[in-house]
Design a protein around this motif. Structure first.
Motif, PDB file in Angstrom:
ATOM      1  N   ASN A   1       1.875  -9.209  -1.526  1.00  0.00           N
ATOM      2  CA  ASN A   1       1.601  -7.786  -1.096  1.00  0.00           C
ATOM      3  C   ASN A   1       2.159  -6.747  -1.987  1.00  0.00           C
ATOM      4  OD1 ASN A   1       4.299  -6.645  -0.476  1.00  0.00           O
ATOM      5  ND2 ASN A   1       4.384  -8.552   0.884  1.00  0.00           N
ATOM      6  N   PRO A   2       1.674  -5.664  -1.990  1.00  0.00           N
ATOM      7  CA  PRO A   2       2.055  -4.386  -2.910  1.00  0.00           C
ATOM      8  C   PRO A   2       3.225  -3.878  -2.760  1.00  0.00           C
ATOM      9  CG  PRO A   2       0.635  -3.558  -1.052  1.00  0.00           C
ATOM     10  CD  PRO A   2       0.620  -4.954  -0.880  1.00  0.00           C
ATOM     11  N   PHE A   3       4.075  -4.595  -1.835  1.00  0.00           N
ATOM     12  CA  PHE A   3       5.492  -3.982  -1.739  1.00  0.00           C
ATOM     13  C   PHE A   3       6.436  -4.747  -2.282  1.00  0.00           C
ATOM     14  CE2 PHE A   3       2.874  -2.771   1.858  1.00  0.00           C
ATOM     15  CZ  PHE A   3       2.633  -1.243   1.829  1.00  0.00           C
ATOM     16  N   SER A   4       7.413  -4.292  -2.880  1.00  0.00           N
ATOM     17  CA  SER A   4       8.496  -5.093  -3.477  1.00  0.00           C
ATOM     18  C   SER A   4       9.638  -5.517  -2.302  1.00  0.00           C
ATOM     19  CB  SER A   4       9.152  -4.269  -4.752  1.00  0.00           C
ATOM     20  OG  SER A   4       8.286  -3.999  -5.482  1.00  0.00           O
TER      21      SER A   4
ATOM     22  N   ALA B   1      -2.378  -4.139   4.387  1.00  0.00           N
ATOM     23  CA  ALA B   1      -1.078  -4.468   4.160  1.00  0.00           C
ATOM     24  C   ALA B   1      -0.101  -3.400   4.685  1.00  0.00           C
ATOM     25  CB  ALA B   1      -0.780  -4.850   2.697  1.00  0.00           C
ATOM     26  N   ILE B   2       0.718  -3.939   5.665  1.00  0.00           N
ATOM     27  CA  ILE B   2       1.835  -2.883   6.307  1.00  0.00           C
ATOM     28  C   ILE B   2       3.050  -3.561   5.851  1.00  0.00           C
ATOM     29  CG2 ILE B   2       2.569  -2.141   8.303  1.00  0.00           C
ATOM     30  CD1 ILE B   2       0.016  -2.606   9.670  1.00  0.00           C
TER      31      ILE B   2
ATOM     32  N   ALA C   1      -1.354  -0.386   2.436  1.00  0.00           N
ATOM     33  CA  ALA C   1      -2.251  -0.443   1.273  1.00  0.00           C
ATOM     34  C   ALA C   1      -3.459  -1.425   1.744  1.00  0.00           C
ATOM     35  CB  ALA C   1      -1.240  -1.335   0.354  1.00  0.00           C
ATOM     36  N   PHE C   2      -4.356  -1.286   0.920  1.00  0.00           N
ATOM     37  CA  PHE C   2      -5.519  -2.029   1.312  1.00  0.00           C
ATOM     38  C   PHE C   2      -6.347  -2.695  -0.251  1.00  0.00           C
ATOM     39  CE2 PHE C   2      -7.571   1.881   0.252  1.00  0.00           C
ATOM     40  CZ  PHE C   2      -8.690   1.691  -0.504  1.00  0.00           C
TER      41      PHE C   2
ATOM     42  N   TRP D   1     -10.957 -10.613  -5.408  1.00  0.00           N
ATOM     43  CA  TRP D   1     -10.406  -9.330  -4.945  1.00  0.00           C
ATOM     44  C   TRP D   1     -10.010  -8.373  -5.989  1.00  0.00           C
ATOM     45  CZ3 TRP D   1      -9.433  -9.162   0.336  1.00  0.00           C
ATOM     46  CH2 TRP D   1      -9.445 -10.389   1.143  1.00  0.00           C
ATOM     47  N   GLY D   2     -10.133  -7.134  -5.192  1.00  0.00           N
ATOM     48  CA  GLY D   2      -9.840  -6.075  -6.067  1.00  0.00           C
ATOM     49  C   GLY D   2      -8.321  -5.682  -6.056  1.00  0.00           C
ATOM     50  N   SER D   3      -7.796  -4.927  -6.775  1.00  0.00           N
ATOM     51  CA  SER D   3      -6.291  -4.616  -6.667  1.00  0.00           C
ATOM     52  C   SER D   3      -5.815  -3.714  -5.517  1.00  0.00           C
ATOM     53  CB  SER D   3      -6.114  -3.697  -8.038  1.00  0.00           C
ATOM     54  OG  SER D   3      -6.887  -2.598  -8.075  1.00  0.00           O
ATOM     55  N   TRP D   4      -4.780  -3.952  -5.175  1.00  0.00           N
ATOM     56  CA  TRP D   4      -4.231  -3.050  -4.037  1.00  0.00           C
ATOM     57  C   TRP D   4      -4.038  -2.046  -4.394  1.00  0.00           C
ATOM     58  CZ3 TRP D   4      -3.537  -5.261   0.353  1.00  0.00           C
ATOM     59  CH2 TRP D   4      -3.300  -6.627   0.697  1.00  0.00           C
TER      60      TRP D   4
END
Length: 446
Positions: free
Chosen positions: A270-273, A299-300, A308-309, A317-320
């Motif tokens: 996911n895009p979150f650290s 993504a939550i 994010a999506f 898949w494309g980037s977040w």
């Protein structure tokens, strides 16, 4: 040869008898009286004043007037006269006044009772019964109707381990069964051959909870035709199914990207650290099996609130793409929008947590000295401190911080800004009224 018949005393025609029609008519008259015998009254003793032709009475023990001397006989009004017949054992007569059927027995007329149907060995309606099927009905339909209100069909069994059920057959081979079979739980079972059975749906007798092959069997069961249970695909659950490869996960529903353990991020992280995340998958304009279909993942973030999506198109898949909101940004003391993790606004006499609450505890120690407890260290990446500035961009205070890891406390000191080959701390001072210092902390560990 006798002159009359044995049972009904019908007169016989004799050889060379004159006027044989008289004897024949007398016999017909007697048959007309006795065949399909219907009686106006029983135990009658007084003749009616205006009898009707063909009227018959069963006399009692003390008849009077024209009936005198004919006790217990039948009296018939024929051609203006009473004719009398002695009834014999076994004769039957309909009581026209009540509709009851009576039979002559032991010098009395007794009502014919309805046969006793209790404790029968079995009953077969248009079919034969046997020891296993003591009631057998062969009919296009069977109706069980109410009697004024409702109607219950009761199936009672001796014990929990016994069976009370409805069995549906094809050519005498079971195909479906519903009821309490071998337990007190209610179940619906089906079979394709009458020997192998599958419990499609069952309800626990104590809790009412459902189980069976008609329900999804796991959090990611995609079998067509099954009913979705609460909790599967994250519906109604605290967290959805654990997914270890987000790139390969193409099923709709909500799910968790990591398990309860703080595991290493899976493929398609996911895009979150963060250590945890919850995701929702929305499918686009084609079936799940079409690799060219457009599919969206949303993504939550949990530890770092955010949204994010990304989109899957042509099998890739494309980037977040992160969406900015009040959950992951803040407006600093100078009006600028900045990326945020947990932010604490430090005022002269208090503190605020506008984005993600840490439940920080504030205390003013002295002039320009503040302590925040129950906080993690300042963020290790990105900005940490933003101080208020004047209209020319000059800092209004100088800020210095030290962190006490043992007590989870951040000590903040504010001073006037002086120049000593670089900006430095001068005399202690409080944060100006109406302004604040932004302190950005790292994500708390779980």
């Amino acid at each position: 040869m006798a002159d009359t018949s044995e049972r009904l005393s019908l007169p016989y025609l004799m050889p060379a008898q004159a006027q044989k029609h008289v004897t024949h008519n007398e016999a017909l008259q007697r048959l007309d009286l006795l065949v399909q015998l219907a009686v106006e009254s029983f135990d009658a003793n007084t003749p009616p004043s205006l009898p009707q032709a063909g009227e018959v009475h069963a006399l009692g023990s003390s008849p009077t007037a024209a009936w005198a001397g004919h006790a217990d006989e039948l009296a018939a009004w024929i051609e203006g006269n009473w004719h009398f017949v002695v009834p014999q054992e076994g004769w039957q007569a309909l009581d026209k006044s009540s509709g009851a059927l009576r039979r002559r027995a032991a010098d009395a007329w007794v009502e014919v009772s309805v046969p006793d149907l209790t404790d029968l060995p079995g009953v077969g309606i248009n079919a034969g019964h046997n020891s296993g099927n003591r009631l057998t009905v062969s009919s296009p339909a069977t109706l069980l109707n109410h009697e004024g209100a409702g109607h219950q069909l009761k199936l009672n069994k001796a014990g929990t381990g016994d069976t009370a059920s409805l069995l549906f057959q094809t050519d005498w081979s079971g195909r479906a069964e519903m009821g309490t079979a071998g337990a007190d739980d209610f179940s619906i079972k089906v079979s394709a051959d009458g020997s192998t059975w599958t419990t499609a749906l069952a309800f626990d007798a104590a809790t009412g909870m459902a189980s069976g092959m008609a329900l999804t069997q796991s959090t990611e069961d995609t079998t067509v035709g099954r009913l979705l249970r609460v909790g599967d695909f994250g519906i109604g659950a605290d967290a959805g199914p654990v997914v270890t490869d987000l790139d390969a996960h193409l099923l709709s529903g909500s799910y968790s990207s990591y398990g309860g353990a703080h595991a290493q991020a899976p493929a398609g992280a996911n895009p979150f650290s963060t250590l945890d995340g919850v995701f929702g998958l929305l499918c686009g304009n084609s079936t799940l099996g079409d690799q060219n279909a457009y599919i969206w993942q949303i993504a939550i973030g949990l530890d770092t609130p955010g949204l994010a999506f990304r989109v899957r198109a042509s099998g890739a898949w494309g980037s977040w793409q992160r969406l900015w909101s009040g959950a992951n940004t803040t407006v600093d003391a100078n009006g600028f929008v900045k990326e945020a993790s947990p932010i604490v606004r430090l005022f002269c006499g208090t503190c605020e947590e506008p984005a993600v609450p840490l439940n920080a505890q504030f205390e003013r120690q002295a002039l320009g000295q503040y302590t925040l407890t129950n906080v993690p260290p300042l963020a290790s990446k990105g900005w940490q401190i933003e101080v208020p500035q004047d209209a020319n961009g000059n800092r209004l205070v100088y800020v210095d911080c030290t962190y006490d890891a043992a007590n989870g406390a951040l000590h903040v000191r504010t001073s006037k800004v002086i120049w000593q080959d670089s900006w430095a701390a001068g005399e202690p001072c409080d944060i100006p009224e109406g302004r604040w210092v932004d302190l950005r902390f790292g994500m708390p560990t779980r």
